[in-house]
Design a protein around this motif. Structure first.
Motif, short mmCIF file in Angstrom:
data_model
loop_
_atom_site.label_atom_id
_atom_site.label_comp_id
_atom_site.label_asym_id
_atom_site.label_seq_id
_atom_site.Cartn_x
_atom_site.Cartn_y
_atom_site.Cartn_z
N PRO A 19 0.80 -1.23 0.00
CA PRO A 19 0.00 0.00 0.00
C PRO A 19 0.84 1.28 0.00
CG PRO A 19 -0.23 -1.18 2.08
CD PRO A 19 0.46 -2.10 1.14
N PHE A 20 1.98 1.27 0.70
CA PHE A 20 2.81 2.49 0.71
C PHE A 20 3.28 2.82 -0.70
CE2 PHE A 20 6.75 4.80 0.67
CZ PHE A 20 6.55 5.82 1.58
N PHE A 21 3.92 1.85 -1.37
CA PHE A 21 4.47 2.13 -2.68
C PHE A 21 3.39 2.22 -3.76
CE2 PHE A 21 8.32 0.58 -0.52
CZ PHE A 21 9.19 1.61 -0.86
N GLY A 22 2.30 1.49 -3.56
CA GLY A 22 1.20 1.59 -4.51
C GLY A 22 0.56 2.97 -4.50
N GLU A 23 0.33 3.51 -3.30
CA GLU A 23 -0.27 4.83 -3.19
C GLU A 23 0.75 5.92 -3.55
OE1 GLU A 23 -3.92 5.13 -2.22
OE2 GLU A 23 -3.25 3.30 -3.24
N LEU A 24 2.02 5.68 -3.28
CA LEU A 24 3.06 6.61 -3.69
C LEU A 24 3.06 6.81 -5.20
CD1 LEU A 24 6.65 6.86 -2.33
CD2 LEU A 24 6.35 6.56 -4.77
N LYS A 25 2.92 5.69 -5.92
CA LYS A 25 2.85 5.75 -7.39
C LYS A 25 1.54 6.39 -7.84
CE LYS A 25 4.61 4.49 -11.41
NZ LYS A 25 5.94 4.97 -11.89
N ARG A 26 0.46 6.03 -7.19
CA ARG A 26 -0.86 6.56 -7.57
C ARG A 26 -0.89 8.09 -7.51
NH1 ARG A 26 -6.20 6.05 -3.68
NH2 ARG A 26 -7.62 7.33 -4.94
N PHE A 27 -0.27 8.65 -6.46
CA PHE A 27 -0.31 10.09 -6.26
C PHE A 27 0.95 10.81 -6.76
CE2 PHE A 27 -3.31 8.62 -2.90
CZ PHE A 27 -4.45 9.23 -3.41
N ALA A 28 1.77 10.08 -7.53
CA ALA A 28 2.92 10.67 -8.22
C ALA A 28 3.97 11.25 -7.29
CB ALA A 28 2.45 11.74 -9.22
N TRP A 29 4.07 10.71 -6.08
CA TRP A 29 5.17 11.14 -5.20
C TRP A 29 6.52 10.79 -5.82
CZ3 TRP A 29 5.13 11.14 0.74
CH2 TRP A 29 3.95 11.72 1.24
N ASP A 30 6.57 9.67 -6.55
CA ASP A 30 7.85 9.20 -7.09
C ASP A 30 8.49 10.22 -8.03
OD1 ASP A 30 5.52 8.46 -8.65
OD2 ASP A 30 6.88 7.40 -10.01
N ARG A 31 7.69 11.10 -8.63
CA ARG A 31 8.21 12.09 -9.57
C ARG A 31 8.99 13.20 -8.86
NH1 ARG A 31 2.83 12.81 -13.43
NH2 ARG A 31 2.57 10.59 -13.92
N LEU A 32 8.91 13.25 -7.54
CA LEU A 32 9.63 14.28 -6.78
C LEU A 32 11.09 13.92 -6.56
CD1 LEU A 32 7.01 14.93 -3.95
CD2 LEU A 32 7.36 16.33 -6.00
#
Length: 254
Positions: A19-32
């Motif tokens: 859930p952490f990494f799934g939601e991170l990807k969903r909300f585009a945190w990874d682009r930061l």
């Protein structure tokens, strides 16, 4: 202008990774971030699976379990080269899209050698604060009990290295022993490290924290080893359904 995300975890929390990494990807945190690091205690099937999903975008670091908490973190932090880092625990599950402009402004501020601040907390707690000339940014008073915390924050990595290298043996959460947040706060005072807090009139959530609008997330999803439905029932119920999680397997915190 590189910045890394450091996700502190342990093998006992592998059920929170999806859930952490799934939601991170969903909300585009990874682009930061230029790079993402997961800190954990051992190799495992869950670690292989999460690495396969993320590929080169995710790096994992295994710390020696026999070390005290501060030395575990220091062991990993020394292997990270980015000058600026955002720290988080694996149960700070993303719940919304970040405010990218404000995030980048803070990143640039911390990178500026002429500024006097060493870190910026992105979620408000019980800190004592005073206004600055920067919109939404408040200076944390040095006598705050929670001057240093392990909540979602942007740090000058060199200052974070100082804190963990200068700490005596510590623990986190409800494991007893000397708590890293207490030790870290005293080291900040002794060394003159100064911090800011991002606050935009977000609502208080539970007894100790406010919501974060710059990096919306659950703070925190796990309390005492159990799912924190007392403060985040709506958000966690959605996560349980989406990721097929049986909350009774871990238990719930009421």
């Amino acid at each position: 202008m590189s910045i890394a995300l450091i996700v502190n975890s342990h093998s006992s929390s592998e059920d929170v990774w999806e859930p952490f990494f799934g939601e991170l990807k969903r909300f585009a945190w990874d682009r930061l971030f230029d790079r993402i690091y997961l800190l954990t205690s051992k190799e495992s099937k869950a670690l292989v699976e999460i690495k396969e999903k993320w590929g080169v975008h995710l790096n994992y670091l295994i710390y020696p379990q026999e070390l005290s908490y501060n030395l575990q973190y220091l062991f990993c932090l020394k292997k990270i080269k980015e000058e600026t880092v955002l720290i988080a625990n694996e149960d700070c599950i993303p719940s919304g899209v970040p405010r990218k402009n404000e995030f980048n402004y803070i990143h640039n501020l911390i990178r500026d050698d002429n500024n006097k601040w060493d870190f910026v907390k992105l979620v408000r707690g019980p800190e004592k604060i005073r206004a600055t000339n920067h919109k939404y940014l408040f200076e944390i008073e040095s006598d705050s009990d929670t001057l240093f915390t392990q909540q979602v924050s942007i740090w000058n990595r060199a200052r974070l290295l100082d804190i963990y290298s200068m700490s005596i043996d510590s623990e986190i959460a409800r494991k007893g022993g000397l708590q890293q947040e207490v030790l870290g706060s005293q080291i900040c005072r002794d060394m003159g490290f100064q911090g800011l807090l991002f606050y935009d009139n977000e609502e208080k959530r539970g007894m100790y924290h406010y919501d974060s609008s710059i990096t919306p997330h659950i703070c925190t999803a796990i309390v005492g080893g159990k799912w924190n439905i007392s403060e985040y029932k709506k958000e966690l119920d959605e996560i349980f359904i989406k990721y097929g999680i049986n909350p009774n397997a871990r238990g719930v915190y009421l």
